[in-house]
Design a protein around this motif. Structure first.
Motif, mmCIF file in Angstrom:
data_model
loop_
_atom_site.group_PDB
_atom_site.id
_atom_site.type_symbol
_atom_site.label_atom_id
_atom_site.label_comp_id
_atom_site.label_asym_id
_atom_site.label_seq_id
_atom_site.Cartn_x
_atom_site.Cartn_y
_atom_site.Cartn_z
ATOM 1 N N THR A 2 49.342 25.226 43.059
ATOM 2 C CA THR A 2 49.947 24.045 43.651
ATOM 3 C C THR A 2 51.449 24.248 43.806
ATOM 4 N N GLN A 4 55.289 23.523 43.782
ATOM 5 C CA GLN A 4 56.106 22.730 42.860
ATOM 6 C C GLN A 4 56.507 21.382 43.466
ATOM 7 N N THR A 7 53.713 18.945 42.866
ATOM 8 C CA THR A 7 53.712 18.529 41.468
ATOM 9 C C THR A 7 54.807 17.498 41.221
ATOM 10 N N ASP A 10 53.825 14.175 42.639
ATOM 11 C CA ASP A 10 52.891 13.510 41.734
ATOM 12 C C ASP A 10 53.639 12.866 40.561
ATOM 13 N N TRP A 161 54.602 15.349 31.800
ATOM 14 C CA TRP A 161 53.914 16.564 31.383
ATOM 15 C C TRP A 161 52.880 16.292 30.304
#
Length: 163
Positions: A2, A4, A7, A10, A161
């Motif tokens: 994926t 960055q 990410t 998201d 995270w």
């Protein structure tokens, strides 16, 4: 693997929703309460965030910034937090659909801003701008809530995270 930027987008969505969930716990009078800060109310910050997210969606979709700035803005100032949460959710679906269709988020594009001129950039860099813009204004909201006597929530990347 994926990209960055996906990410980080998201994370942006998660952080917004985390903060909106906190705002939903508070009454709408807190959401619209006037406060002496960078913005006159939390609702004005959320409205600004939505308008900017929507503007950048138009831009990454291929509309020139000049044309995107001319698109009629959805009225957001009078909306409550429930309505704004739904509007962000719909816009998030549009972003995810568009970004997931892209073969190369690093492809170079020309961004032409009325105030700074032309610059070569990428879709990924534009997404990162959106993410950092959101983080900045979520910080405004956190400070405003504390100023009004309310706790906020953590929306740090490290919290994402470990969610």
């Amino acid at each position: 693997m994926t990209h960055q930027a996906l990410t980080m987008y998201d994370y942006h969505v998660w952080a917004n929703q985390t903060l909106f969930n906190r705002l939903l716990e508070l009454q709408n009078d807190v959401y619209h309460q006037e406060v002496k800060s960078a913005f006159p109310s939390v609702s004005k910050v959320v409205s600004h965030m939505f308008i900017v997210d929507q503007l950048w969606f138009h831009i990454i979709s291929g509309i020139s910034m000049s044309d995107a700035l001319e698109i009629e803005k959805v009225e957001t100032d009078t909306k409550n937090i429930e309505e704004m949460t739904m509007m962000f959710s719909k816009l998030t679906g549009q972003y995810k659909g568009f970004l997931n269709e892209q073969e190369d988020l690093d492809k170079r594009l020309v961004l032409d801003t009325p105030w700074a001129g032309r610059r070569e950039t990428s879709l990924a860099e534009m997404v990162m701008h959106l993410v950092t813009h959101g983080a900045y204004h979520r910080g405004n909201i956190t400070a405003m809530l504390r100023q009004m006597g309310y706790a906020s929530v953590t929306t740090d990347l490290t919290s994402y995270w470990y969610k």
